[in-house]
Every structure is written in structure tokens, then in C-alpha cells.
Design a protein around this motif. Structure first.
Motif, PDB file in Angstrom:
ATOM      1  N   GLY A 213       0.803  -1.214   0.000  1.00 40.48           N
ATOM      2  CA  GLY A 213       0.000   0.000   0.000  1.00 40.48           C
ATOM      3  C   GLY A 213       0.831   1.256   0.000  1.00 40.48           C
ATOM      4  N   LYS A 214       0.557   2.166   0.895  1.00 36.32           N
ATOM      5  CA  LYS A 214       1.187   3.490   0.894  1.00 36.32           C
ATOM      6  C   LYS A 214       2.712   3.362   0.974  1.00 36.32           C
ATOM      7  N   PRO A 215       3.429   4.370   0.449  1.00 36.84           N
ATOM      8  CA  PRO A 215       4.901   4.340   0.479  1.00 36.84           C
ATOM      9  C   PRO A 215       5.439   4.147   1.891  1.00 36.84           C
ATOM     10  N   ARG A 216       6.480   3.387   1.990  1.00 37.19           N
ATOM     11  CA  ARG A 216       7.072   3.061   3.289  1.00 37.19           C
ATOM     12  C   ARG A 216       8.469   3.674   3.409  1.00 37.19           C
ATOM     13  N   VAL A 217       8.988   3.585   4.600  1.00 37.14           N
ATOM     14  CA  VAL A 217      10.392   3.899   4.861  1.00 37.14           C
ATOM     15  C   VAL A 217      11.114   2.573   5.041  1.00 37.14           C
ATOM     16  N   ALA A 218      12.151   2.350   4.249  1.00 35.84           N
ATOM     17  CA  ALA A 218      12.883   1.087   4.283  1.00 35.84           C
ATOM     18  C   ALA A 218      14.290   1.311   4.831  1.00 35.84           C
ATOM     19  N   ALA A 219      14.744   0.366   5.627  1.00 33.12           N
ATOM     20  CA  ALA A 219      16.103   0.401   6.163  1.00 33.12           C
ATOM     21  C   ALA A 219      16.958  -0.611   5.415  1.00 33.12           C
ATOM     22  N   MET A 220      18.177  -0.197   5.092  1.00 34.29           N
ATOM     23  CA  MET A 220      19.112  -1.078   4.403  1.00 34.29           C
ATOM     24  C   MET A 220      20.498  -0.908   5.014  1.00 34.29           C
ATOM     25  N   GLU A 221      21.279  -1.982   4.944  1.00 33.33           N
ATOM     26  CA  GLU A 221      22.681  -1.888   5.321  1.00 33.33           C
ATOM     27  C   GLU A 221      23.434  -1.127   4.226  1.00 33.33           C
ATOM     28  N   SER A 222      24.577  -0.595   4.596  1.00 36.47           N
ATOM     29  CA  SER A 222      25.438   0.027   3.598  1.00 36.47           C
ATOM     30  C   SER A 222      26.874  -0.332   3.947  1.00 36.47           C
TER      31      SER A 222
END
Length: 496
Positions: A213-222
Motif C-alpha cells: 500500500g502506501k509508500p514506506r520507509v525502508a532500512a538497508m545496510e550500507s
């Protein structure tokens, strides 16, 4: 040494060497032949069965190539330790759910992911391509694949469905086969109704955004798999870069962000190759369970190729609550060109899929899907994986041995799994300088800096190179490392 009780069916359609192969393999899998046990000689077994020795040699050779037997020169054939090999020829016993499904979705019907190469392209015309995500084309089971492809076409034609569109979610037979494979090989608990087949991980991430659904905030490693990062950005997600340590994503820092999604590769992180231990996995699952809108996306991109110890179980199989979205691909395990990937959705998201995306046509050819299904059901996939595991381990060990002998190697990451090794290089050259000078010598390489999320690049003490070995012969690996050795030595005064 025990005698082998093999009964050959002279009137059957299966060749004698295949019957011997299957009988011995099953005895090993079932424990009737134990680790280290010596088998009868090829000559002796041929005499007992009254067949030619070449037939027995062919069966033994296949068992050796797949890792069930080892041949000791002048001594004979011995049973190997098979705890790390793959066995998923039966239908499995995947967990059954009692959740309600939309009408018409509970029964059978009348994704390949991008390689984890950090967004780098193929090696072009250069003779040596030390790039991640490349596979060994020479060792592919072409004959078995062609056989399955031909038989699939004939079967679909006989059914009268060859020219008909396929199931939008993916062919049910393939989803059922994948579900059984995932349960046996990775501990993933799912049923066919939870799987969605698509052409590549990037497509499936776009589809997942619509399911959620609605846009999310995603966490990723870097550093991370940048194609996933760019996909998140293109679909309107905000991405939070979370620091990682030797155990993977730091959950304490993740908890301080506003992310509702955490994208991780716990069984073999790209590009560093670290494995997330049990304690960190439990922390991550605990983070996801705190709010119903939180999910962990588990990208299991190359779990099939592990060269030391047993395969790492999936994060999805550990979850007590349905908070893990599992993602896999056949790009590395079969071939990149096949473009078949798959999502395993929590059951409540399956209903969202049918409500919001069920009208989309499948992005993978029905013929291709059914060919893969037959390839798996007839045991070719299992044999291919076990063979390639041995092929890649030999290449991996060659590269590791070469690197450990070089004085400029400061540290090695990600060994014993996957199709690349990350190596920290001491010297006077920067990463980009090293890449340019290597190209002038005909050597294509890439580095860690190209895997960092924009703005998250770290000033490391030494550059880190990513050396893929999947498409190189052992001889080419040796030559390639020597070329790299020349590039580094000619541009530095000392190596401390």
C-alpha cells in the motif's frame, strides 16, 4: 566393505548406470551406507551385476561429481559426509494454513532475479572478468535442460494449453515444487498459495510496494545490493542507511529510525558475505513484531552455495509471527537468463495481493516456468546444485589459496560461501586507481565503494575489491590473481 544390493530392471526405460546411481545414492541418503564406508570396486560390481565395467564407472563418476562419493587413487570409492548436500526429491511437508483465501485461489490453476553484482555490468571484451554474480556456463546441465524443455512443450501441447496465458501468480505446479524445495533446503514454512512468481527481484519489489500500500520507509545496510536500493528509491520509498557490524544490520540503530521495512541478506550479506547469527536474527524479529506494519524482507540470493558447514536456515522459518517476506531467485542456482524469482508472502498479505495486484499478467513465460518445474521434479536441479557446489568450491579454494599467499592482502571477507570474495588490499593505490590499472592489463574488477548507498561511503584504511570467480576456470583464476599482483606491485614502493 558391504556388498551393494542392486536389482537392475532390464526391461525398464532407465539406463543401467542411472539405476546404479539412484540405488547407491538412496542407500547413502537413507544411512544404509555410512560415511567413510568403502564401496565395491567398479570391476567387482560389474562382475556381480554381469554388466560392463564402463556402466559402473559412469554411475560412480556421477556420484563423485555430486559429492556422494570420493575416489582415492589406488584405494577405491568411499562414502562422503553428505550433511551439507541437498536432498529435496520428495514432496516435502510444508506447513498448511487454515486462513481463508479468495475464491478460486486454494487449488491448482487449470520470478529470475538480478545477480548480486552491485549494479556492475558484464566484463565486455576483457579476458578476465573478476565480477560478482557470474556463473559457470560450461558446467550447466544443458542436456537435462533441453530434455525438460522439449518434454514441457509436448505436455502443454497435449493438454491443449500451450498457447494459453498462464496463472498471474505463477504456475501452481511450480509454486508447489518451490514450496517443497524451500521447506527441505531452507526451512521456509509456506504453501503454494503464498508464493508469487516474477521476472526478477526488482519487479517483485515493485509489486510488493503495491501489495503493502502506501509508500514506506525502508532500512538497508550500507554497503548493500544497490539494485534493491535504486528500486526502493524509484517506487517512492525513503531509505534509511543503517550501520552494520560483523553480524550484519545493527538492530539498536535500526530501532532509532522510522523505518517500517528492513531489507537484509542474513544468510550471506552482499557484498561483505557475513552471516547473521541467531542472537541478531532474534533481535530483528523482535523489532518487526513490535508493530503490525513492520516487516523484514529476507533476500536469500545465493544460499545454495556454502562450502563449509551446513546451509544456514532461513530467517522466515524462525519467525513465530508472519513478519518476514522471503525473496529468492534461480539466477545463480540455474542461470541468470531464466529471470525467475519468487516472493513468499505472509498469508494476510496474500489477500492484499489478490485485491490489489491479482489482475496483473505473469511476467514469466508459462513454458519457462513449467520447464523449471520439470527440471526440479525429475531431480536434475538437485544433481546440478550438488555438482556446482563442488565446482565452485574448487574455484573458491583456488582463489583463497592464491590470495593468502600475497603480501598485499590485508583481510579477506565472505569466504566459504557465494560466488565472490571481498579482499582488503594494502598499498598506495586507491580503489578506483586499482580498477583502472587492472583494466589496462585486461582484468575487470569492481570494488566495495560501488556498493555504498549515496552519502554513506566510508573512508576505509585500504580499498576493498570484490573478486567473483563463478565464470572463471581455476587456471584463469591463477592468471588473474597474478595480473592483479603485477598491478599492485608496480605502483607501490613497499607493502608493510
Amino acid at each position: 566393505m558391504n556388498e551393494l544390493l542392486i536389482h537392475l530392471n532390464a526391461g525398464g526405460k532407465t539406463a543401467f548406470y542411472e539405476q546404479i546411481y539412484e540405488s547407491v545414492k538412496q542407500d547413502i541418503v537413507d544411512g544404509r551406507l555410512s560415511r567413510g564406508e568403502r564401496l565395491p570396486s567398479a570391476r567387482g560390481l560389474a562382475a556381480d551385476l554381469q554388466i560392463s565395467r564402463s556402466t559402473v564407472d559412469a554411475a560412480y563418476a556421477q556420484l563423485v561429481s555430486e559429492g556422494y562419493l570420493t575416489a582415492k587413487r589406488g584405494s577405491g570409492y568411499y562414502v562422503c559426509d553428505i550433511t551439507a548436500l541437498y536432498h529435496f526429491t520428495d514432496s516435502g511437508s510444508a506447513r498448511r494454513h487454515k486462513h481463508g483465501l479468495p475464491a478460486g485461489q486454494a487449488g491448482g490453476s487449470a520470478a529470475g532475479g538480478g545477480t548480486q553484482s552491485g549494479g556492475v555490468s558484464s566484463g565486455g571484451g576483457l579476458p578476465f572478468h573478476f565480477l560478482p554474480g557470474q556463473v559457470d556456463a560450461d558446467s550447466f546441465a544443458y542436456n537435462a535442460w533441453c530434455k525438460c524443455s522439449k518434454e514441457t512443450l509436448l505436455e502443454l501441447e497435449a493438454r491443449g494449453t500451450l498457447l494459453q496465458a498462464g496463472d498471474p501468480q505463477g504456475e501452481y505446479e511450480l509454486r508447489r515444487t518451490i514450496a517443497a524445495y524451500l521447506y527441505r533446503a531452507r526451512g521456509v514454512r509456506c504453501v503454494p498459495e503464498q508464493l508469487v512468481i516474477g521476472a526478477g527481484n526488482e519487479y517483485l519489489l515493485q509489486l510488493l510496494a503495491q501489495i503493502l500500500g502506501k509508500p514506506r520507509v525502508a532500512a538497508m545496510e550500507s554497503p548493500t545490493y544497490l539494485q534493491a536500493y535504486h528500486t526502493f528509491c524509484k517506487i517512492g520509498y525513503q531509505v534509511r542507511a543503517v550501520a552494520m557490524d560483523a553480524d550484519g544490520m545493527r538492530v539498536d540503530e535500526l530501532s532509532q529510525t522510522d523505518a517500517a521495512l528492513a531489507y537484509v541478506m542474513p544468510s550471506h550479506q552482499f557484498p561483505l558475505g557475513c552471516v547473521m547469527p541467531l542472537g541478531r536474527r532474534l533481535q530483528l524479529l523482535s523489532w518487526a513484531a513490535q508493530y503490525p506494519s513492520r516487516y523484514v524482507i529476507e533476500d536469500d540470493h545465493d544460499s545454495e552455495f556454502r562450502y563449509k558447514g551446513k546451509p544456514i536456515p532461513s530467517l522466515q522459518g524462525m519467525a513465530q509471527e508472519e513478519r518476514v517476506i522471503y525473496m529468492g531467485t534461480f539466477s545463480n542456482s540455474i542461470m541468470p537468463s531464466i529471470r525467475i524469482s519468487y516472493l513468499v508472502l505472509p498469508m494476510h498479505l496474500v489477500r492484499n495481493y489478490h485485491a490489489s495486484c491479482g489482475f496483473y499478467a505473469s511476467t514469466v513465460s508459462k513454458i519457462q516456468q513449467m520447464t523449471v518445474c520439470r527440471f526440479m521434479e525429475e531431480g536434475h536441479f538437485e544433481r546440478h546444485l550438488n555438482k556446482m557446489r563442488g565446482v565452485y568450491k574448487a574455484k573458491h579454494d583456488t582463489l583463497l589459496q592464491m590470495l593468502k599467499a600475497k603480501p598485499w592482502v590485508h583481510k579477506i571477507y565472505g569466504d566459504y560461501a557465494g560466488l565472490h570474495i571481498a579482499v582488503e588490499v594494502r598499498g598506495d593505490l586507491s580503489e578506483e586507481e586499482m580498477i583502472r590499472k587492472a583494466e589496462k592489463r585486461g582484468l575487470r574488477i569492481t570494488g566495495m565503494n560501488r556498493c555504498y548507498i549515496t552519502g554513506q561511503e566510508k573512508k576505509a584504511q585500504y580499498p576493498v575489491l570484490l573478486l567473483g570467480f563463478g565464470n572463471l576456470s581455476k587456471e584463469q583464476i591463477v592468471q588473474g590473481v597474478e595480473l592483479l599482483d603485477c598491478c599492485i606491485k608496480e605502483n607501490q614502493h613497499t607493502v608493510k
